[in-house]
Scaffold this motif. Structure first.
Motif, short mmCIF file in Angstrom:
data_model
loop_
_atom_site.label_atom_id
_atom_site.label_comp_id
_atom_site.label_asym_id
_atom_site.label_seq_id
_atom_site.Cartn_x
_atom_site.Cartn_y
_atom_site.Cartn_z
N GLY A 252 0.79 -1.23 0.00
CA GLY A 252 0.00 0.00 0.00
C GLY A 252 0.82 1.27 0.00
O GLY A 252 0.26 2.36 -0.13
N GLY A 253 2.14 1.13 0.15
CA GLY A 253 2.98 2.31 0.18
C GLY A 253 2.81 3.16 1.44
O GLY A 253 3.07 4.36 1.43
N TYR A 254 2.37 2.51 2.52
CA TYR A 254 2.11 3.25 3.75
C TYR A 254 3.42 3.67 4.42
O TYR A 254 4.47 3.05 4.20
CB TYR A 254 1.28 2.39 4.71
N CYS A 262 -4.70 -2.69 12.87
CA CYS A 262 -6.07 -3.02 12.44
C CYS A 262 -6.24 -2.78 10.95
O CYS A 262 -5.72 -1.80 10.40
CB CYS A 262 -7.10 -2.16 13.17
N GLU A 263 -7.00 -3.66 10.33
CA GLU A 263 -7.50 -3.39 8.99
C GLU A 263 -8.81 -2.62 9.11
O GLU A 263 -9.51 -2.74 10.11
CB GLU A 263 -7.71 -4.69 8.23
N SER A 268 -8.08 1.40 1.60
CA SER A 268 -7.14 2.53 1.59
C SER A 268 -6.87 3.07 2.98
O SER A 268 -6.20 4.09 3.12
CB SER A 268 -7.68 3.65 0.70
N GLU A 269 -7.38 2.40 4.02
CA GLU A 269 -7.21 2.89 5.39
C GLU A 269 -6.70 1.79 6.30
O GLU A 269 -7.07 0.63 6.14
CB GLU A 269 -8.55 3.42 5.94
N LYS A 291 -4.80 6.38 2.82
CA LYS A 291 -4.05 6.43 1.57
C LYS A 291 -4.68 7.40 0.58
O LYS A 291 -3.98 8.14 -0.12
CB LYS A 291 -3.98 5.03 0.98
N LYS A 292 -6.03 7.42 0.52
CA LYS A 292 -6.72 8.27 -0.44
C LYS A 292 -6.54 9.76 -0.13
O LYS A 292 -6.71 10.60 -1.01
CB LYS A 292 -8.22 7.94 -0.46
#
Length: 325
Positions: A252-254, A262-263, A268-269, A291-292
């Motif tokens: 995800g490039g976090y 947590c998912e 995107s979160e 992410k968004k």
């Protein structure tokens, strides 16, 4: 204009016009309410005996309230009247540390400790009554240990549906597995998280929502989590699993700030343990990353235990974390 409002709010408070305070502040857009206004709102809700709503409001400014004895006093009062004495004790003890010898704080501390001393006796009486109609002569041991996340009641907090168990829940981790996972992640996991996972290792909570601090909020009023990752590698949705912390961060490039905790329902979160302030071996904060929104990081809680205590269900009811196994 704002100063006039604050004067009016105080006048209403002194005249016991608490609903006027609530109506006036709730007419202000959420993103425009600052720490002082939220505290006025929470105090008024307390005075109207709407304690669940008061707790929800106070939690949205938890970060700003960390060093404010009055914030701890007011949320402690709400917890007290909700009969969540362990939470109340924690809040009033912190208020006492910040403002020693305040008479009202000390009075509440005395009442809370008295209530907590009474509870084991009441539970024992209930067990004795149950025993008279039970075929099992054994009397369960009554725990009098102070509340912590390690005494979380799993049947109330967790949604143990077949799907949730299949995707998230692992066997309790051994000390060796915990050490191995920390070496793999290169971060020391919070003690309160480890204790909780030793009782119920990962899963989907019934209490999936966390209020976002007013100071941090943009569009979101609360964050929703889908599942909490457990300690292990066997399940894809675990810290070391195929869809675990490293996979989510890399795919995800976090930001490389810690561990995915947590998912969220949105891909995107995520919710993360953030070690930027504490260092890899310290006590991490809990943050939400979107992410968004260009990987916007929103502060949620100062530590894992506070995060768990602040989770609410769809009706904004907090979990009762005072039960023991």
């Amino acid at each position: 204009m704002r100063d006039d409002l604050l004067v009016q709010l105080q006048e209403w408070h002194e005249e016991d016009e608490f609903q006027e305070i609530v109506d006036a502040i709730q007419a202000i857009p959420v993103e425009e309410r600052d720490y002082e206004l939220v505290n006025h709102l929470g105090r008024a809700l307390n005075n109207l005996e709407r304690y669940d709503e008061a707790v929800e409001q106070f939690l949205t400014v938890a970060k700003e309230g960390t060093g404010d004895p009055l914030w701890h006093y007011r949320i402690g009062l709400a917890y007290y009247y909700l009969e969540q004495y362990a939470h109340a004790l924690q809040a009033f003890e912190r208020a006492d540390e910040l403002d020693p010898e305040d008479e009202d704080t000390l009075e509440f501390l005395g009442w809370i400790r008295s209530k907590m001393e009474e509870e084991p006796s009441e539970e024992l009486l209930e067990e004795s009554l149950d025993e008279s109609v039970s075929t099992d002569p054994a009397v369960p041991e009554i725990s009098t240990a102070p509340f912590s996340v390690s005494h979380l009641e799993p049947t109330g907090f967790w949604n143990d549906s077949a799907e949730a168990v299949d995707q998230y829940v692992l066997a309790p981790p051994t000390d060796g597995q915990i050490e191995s996972m920390e070496e793999q992640l290169v971060f020391k996991l919070p003690t309160s998280y480890i204790n909780m996972m030793k009782l119920h290792n990962g899963g989907v909570p019934h209490y999936r929502y966390y209020p976002v601090s007013q100071a941090e909020a943009a569009k979101k009023i609360r964050v929703e989590v889908k599942g909490i990752l457990g300690i292990g590698r066997e399940k894809a949705h675990s810290l070391g699993g195929q869809s675990g912390s490293r996979y989510i961060i890399e795919q995800g490039g976090y930001p490389e700030i810690g561990v995915v905790l947590c998912e969220c329902p949105s891909d995107s979160e995520i919710v993360m343990l953030d070690y930027r302030e504490s260092g890899n071996a310290g006590e991490p904060e809990v943050v939400h990353v979107d992410k968004k929104e260009s990987y916007k990081i929103t502060w949620l809680a100062p530590n894992f235990e506070t995060f768990i205590q602040g989770l609410v269900n769809e009706e904004n009811q907090p979990a009762n974390l005072e039960g023991s196994l």
